[in-house]
Design a protein around this motif. Sequence first.
Motif, PDB file in Angstrom:
ATOM      1  N   LYS A   2     -26.542   3.203 -12.303  1.00 52.11           N
ATOM      2  CA  LYS A   2     -26.098   4.040 -13.420  1.00 52.11           C
ATOM      3  C   LYS A   2     -24.608   4.373 -13.288  1.00 52.11           C
ATOM      4  O   LYS A   2     -24.103   4.604 -12.195  1.00 52.11           O
ATOM      5  CB  LYS A   2     -26.926   5.309 -13.479  1.00 52.11           C
ATOM      6  CG  LYS A   2     -28.378   5.006 -13.772  1.00 52.11           C
ATOM      7  CD  LYS A   2     -29.131   6.262 -14.073  1.00 52.11           C
ATOM      8  CE  LYS A   2     -30.551   5.851 -14.383  1.00 52.11           C
ATOM      9  NZ  LYS A   2     -31.249   6.740 -15.216  1.00 52.11           N
ATOM     10  N   ILE A   3     -23.945   4.435 -14.433  1.00 50.90           N
ATOM     11  CA  ILE A   3     -22.504   4.651 -14.454  1.00 50.90           C
ATOM     12  C   ILE A   3     -22.111   5.979 -13.810  1.00 50.90           C
ATOM     13  O   ILE A   3     -21.188   6.010 -12.997  1.00 50.90           O
ATOM     14  CB  ILE A   3     -21.953   4.519 -15.886  1.00 50.90           C
ATOM     15  CG1 ILE A   3     -22.075   3.057 -16.320  1.00 50.90           C
ATOM     16  CG2 ILE A   3     -20.503   4.983 -15.977  1.00 50.90           C
ATOM     17  CD1 ILE A   3     -21.716   2.792 -17.754  1.00 50.90           C
ATOM     18  N   PRO A   4     -22.771   7.122 -14.108  1.00 52.66           N
ATOM     19  CA  PRO A   4     -22.367   8.368 -13.440  1.00 52.66           C
ATOM     20  C   PRO A   4     -22.457   8.281 -11.918  1.00 52.66           C
ATOM     21  O   PRO A   4     -21.670   8.907 -11.208  1.00 52.66           O
ATOM     22  CB  PRO A   4     -23.336   9.411 -14.000  1.00 52.66           C
ATOM     23  CG  PRO A   4     -23.688   8.896 -15.344  1.00 52.66           C
ATOM     24  CD  PRO A   4     -23.758   7.390 -15.160  1.00 52.66           C
ATOM     25  N   THR A   5     -23.366   7.478 -11.394  1.00 51.12           N
ATOM     26  CA  THR A   5     -23.492   7.303  -9.945  1.00 51.12           C
ATOM     27  C   THR A   5     -22.311   6.503  -9.398  1.00 51.12           C
ATOM     28  O   THR A   5     -21.773   6.816  -8.341  1.00 51.12           O
ATOM     29  CB  THR A   5     -24.817   6.586  -9.607  1.00 51.12           C
ATOM     30  OG1 THR A   5     -25.884   7.314 -10.197  1.00 51.12           O
ATOM     31  CG2 THR A   5     -25.030   6.479  -8.114  1.00 51.12           C
ATOM     32  N   LEU A   6     -21.898   5.464 -10.131  1.00 49.35           N
ATOM     33  CA  LEU A   6     -20.781   4.628  -9.688  1.00 49.35           C
ATOM     34  C   LEU A   6     -19.474   5.408  -9.587  1.00 49.35           C
ATOM     35  O   LEU A   6     -18.666   5.155  -8.705  1.00 49.35           O
ATOM     36  CB  LEU A   6     -20.575   3.468 -10.672  1.00 49.35           C
ATOM     37  CG  LEU A   6     -21.572   2.332 -10.606  1.00 49.35           C
ATOM     38  CD1 LEU A   6     -21.340   1.375 -11.763  1.00 49.35           C
ATOM     39  CD2 LEU A   6     -21.458   1.598  -9.297  1.00 49.35           C
ATOM     40  N   LEU A   7     -19.266   6.333 -10.500  1.00 52.30           N
ATOM     41  CA  LEU A   7     -18.016   7.096 -10.546  1.00 52.30           C
ATOM     42  C   LEU A   7     -18.241   8.534 -10.082  1.00 52.30           C
ATOM     43  O   LEU A   7     -17.666   9.471 -10.631  1.00 52.30           O
ATOM     44  CB  LEU A   7     -17.441   7.050 -11.958  1.00 52.30           C
ATOM     45  CG  LEU A   7     -17.111   5.642 -12.473  1.00 52.30           C
ATOM     46  CD1 LEU A   7     -16.765   5.673 -13.938  1.00 52.30           C
ATOM     47  CD2 LEU A   7     -15.998   5.023 -11.671  1.00 52.30           C
ATOM     48  N   GLY A   8     -19.043   8.699  -9.052  1.00 53.13           N
ATOM     49  CA  GLY A   8     -19.462  10.012  -8.585  1.00 53.13           C
ATOM     50  C   GLY A   8     -18.353  10.932  -8.120  1.00 53.13           C
ATOM     51  O   GLY A   8     -18.520  12.141  -8.123  1.00 53.13           O
ATOM     52  N   LYS A   9     -17.200  10.393  -7.741  1.00 59.44           N
ATOM     53  CA  LYS A   9     -16.094  11.242  -7.267  1.00 59.44           C
ATOM     54  C   LYS A   9     -15.369  11.949  -8.413  1.00 59.44           C
ATOM     55  O   LYS A   9     -14.727  12.958  -8.207  1.00 59.44           O
ATOM     56  CB  LYS A   9     -15.086  10.405  -6.470  1.00 59.44           C
ATOM     57  CG  LYS A   9     -15.652   9.776  -5.237  1.00 59.44           C
ATOM     58  CD  LYS A   9     -15.697  10.739  -4.101  1.00 59.44           C
ATOM     59  CE  LYS A   9     -16.201  10.010  -2.862  1.00 59.44           C
ATOM     60  NZ  LYS A   9     -16.477  10.880  -1.785  1.00 59.44           N
ATOM     61  N   LEU A  10     -15.467  11.391  -9.616  1.00 60.92           N
ATOM     62  CA  LEU A  10     -14.845  12.027 -10.781  1.00 60.92           C
ATOM     63  C   LEU A  10     -15.844  12.984 -11.428  1.00 60.92           C
ATOM     64  O   LEU A  10     -17.018  12.655 -11.548  1.00 60.92           O
ATOM     65  CB  LEU A  10     -14.443  10.979 -11.818  1.00 60.92           C
ATOM     66  CG  LEU A  10     -13.271  10.087 -11.473  1.00 60.92           C
ATOM     67  CD1 LEU A  10     -13.112   9.002 -12.539  1.00 60.92           C
ATOM     68  CD2 LEU A  10     -11.997  10.894 -11.373  1.00 60.92           C
ATOM     69  N   PRO A  11     -15.401  14.152 -11.865  1.00 55.65           N
ATOM     70  CA  PRO A  11     -16.315  15.073 -12.559  1.00 55.65           C
ATOM     71  C   PRO A  11     -16.836  14.448 -13.860  1.00 55.65           C
ATOM     72  O   PRO A  11     -16.055  13.993 -14.692  1.00 55.65           O
ATOM     73  CB  PRO A  11     -15.457  16.297 -12.847  1.00 55.65           C
ATOM     74  CG  PRO A  11     -14.287  16.198 -11.931  1.00 55.65           C
ATOM     75  CD  PRO A  11     -14.074  14.739 -11.670  1.00 55.65           C
ATOM     76  N   PHE A  12     -18.154  14.426 -14.015  1.00 57.17           N
ATOM     77  CA  PHE A  12     -18.790  13.899 -15.218  1.00 57.17           C
ATOM     78  C   PHE A  12     -18.750  14.961 -16.300  1.00 57.17           C
ATOM     79  O   PHE A  12     -19.214  16.079 -16.105  1.00 57.17           O
ATOM     80  CB  PHE A  12     -20.236  13.502 -14.901  1.00 57.17           C
ATOM     81  CG  PHE A  12     -21.004  12.969 -16.066  1.00 57.17           C
ATOM     82  CD1 PHE A  12     -20.647  11.782 -16.671  1.00 57.17           C
ATOM     83  CD2 PHE A  12     -22.098  13.656 -16.562  1.00 57.17           C
ATOM     84  CE1 PHE A  12     -21.361  11.271 -17.748  1.00 57.17           C
ATOM     85  CE2 PHE A  12     -22.830  13.160 -17.640  1.00 57.17           C
ATOM     86  CZ  PHE A  12     -22.457  11.971 -18.225  1.00 57.17           C
ATOM     87  N   ASN A  39     -21.446  -6.535 -22.064  1.00 59.56           N
ATOM     88  CA  ASN A  39     -22.563  -7.475 -22.057  1.00 59.56           C
ATOM     89  C   ASN A  39     -22.500  -8.507 -20.931  1.00 59.56           C
ATOM     90  O   ASN A  39     -23.377  -9.358 -20.834  1.00 59.56           O
ATOM     91  CB  ASN A  39     -22.684  -8.175 -23.417  1.00 59.56           C
ATOM     92  CG  ASN A  39     -21.433  -8.932 -23.786  1.00 59.56           C
ATOM     93  OD1 ASN A  39     -20.477  -8.983 -23.029  1.00 59.56           O
ATOM     94  ND2 ASN A  39     -21.437  -9.505 -24.974  1.00 59.56           N
ATOM     95  N   ARG A  40     -21.495  -8.441 -20.074  1.00 62.47           N
ATOM     96  CA  ARG A  40     -21.386  -9.356 -18.944  1.00 62.47           C
ATOM     97  C   ARG A  40     -21.772  -8.691 -17.625  1.00 62.47           C
ATOM     98  O   ARG A  40     -21.502  -9.215 -16.560  1.00 62.47           O
ATOM     99  CB  ARG A  40     -19.964  -9.902 -18.864  1.00 62.47           C
ATOM    100  CG  ARG A  40     -19.581 -10.737 -20.082  1.00 62.47           C
ATOM    101  CD  ARG A  40     -18.147 -11.235 -20.027  1.00 62.47           C
ATOM    102  NE  ARG A  40     -17.151 -10.197 -19.813  1.00 62.47           N
ATOM    103  CZ  ARG A  40     -16.627  -9.435 -20.765  1.00 62.47           C
ATOM    104  NH1 ARG A  40     -17.003  -9.578 -21.996  1.00 62.47           N
ATOM    105  NH2 ARG A  40     -15.720  -8.539 -20.481  1.00 62.47           N
ATOM    106  N   GLY A  41     -22.357  -7.515 -17.707  1.00 61.23           N
ATOM    107  CA  GLY A  41     -22.760  -6.804 -16.505  1.00 61.23           C
ATOM    108  C   GLY A  41     -21.674  -5.947 -15.889  1.00 61.23           C
ATOM    109  O   GLY A  41     -21.882  -5.328 -14.850  1.00 61.23           O
ATOM    110  N   GLY A  42     -20.515  -5.879 -16.525  1.00 65.44           N
ATOM    111  CA  GLY A  42     -19.410  -5.073 -16.026  1.00 65.44           C
ATOM    112  C   GLY A  42     -19.249  -3.801 -16.845  1.00 65.44           C
ATOM    113  O   GLY A  42     -20.165  -3.371 -17.552  1.00 65.44           O
ATOM    114  N   LEU A  43     -18.076  -3.218 -16.735  1.00 68.15           N
ATOM    115  CA  LEU A  43     -17.779  -1.967 -17.425  1.00 68.15           C
ATOM    116  C   LEU A  43     -16.488  -2.090 -18.222  1.00 68.15           C
ATOM    117  O   LEU A  43     -15.553  -2.763 -17.791  1.00 68.15           O
ATOM    118  CB  LEU A  43     -17.625  -0.823 -16.421  1.00 68.15           C
ATOM    119  CG  LEU A  43     -18.808  -0.508 -15.533  1.00 68.15           C
ATOM    120  CD1 LEU A  43     -18.424   0.535 -14.497  1.00 68.15           C
ATOM    121  CD2 LEU A  43     -19.979  -0.034 -16.359  1.00 68.15           C
TER     122      LEU A  43
END
Length: 115
Positions: A2-12, A39-43
């Motif tokens: 999940k995206i919020p997990t990937l960027l956990g250091k930044l405040p959501f 759609n390629r599995g990236g962000l």
Amino acid sequence: MKIPTLLGKLPFVGQAEGERLTYYVFEGNRAYLVVSPNNRGGLNMSVVDQEVPEVISRRFGGQRVTGGTLTEKGRRPDLFGDNFARLNALYTMVALGRAKKLKQRLGRAMVFKIK
């Protein structure tokens, strides 16, 4: 993952539902980061200047706006230059709870109600 997990250091900050994607908004030091899956599995990531929410609230509070409205009446071409910048600014407003995406459309454009 999940995206919020990937960027956990930044405040959501929150998320906004677009037509086909969910946009996740994080707060950085001087800007908001708008992230969505591609759609390629990236962000896809876009930067929204930290002053944008205040500019939109002050100029458009209580009004219904589209991305085009920000260009036509926003008086800030440095903040609302291209179509993606305008939409990401509006998604940031939704994530902050300062706007709501309406079901109504103006032609093909999405309509947002600024609080």
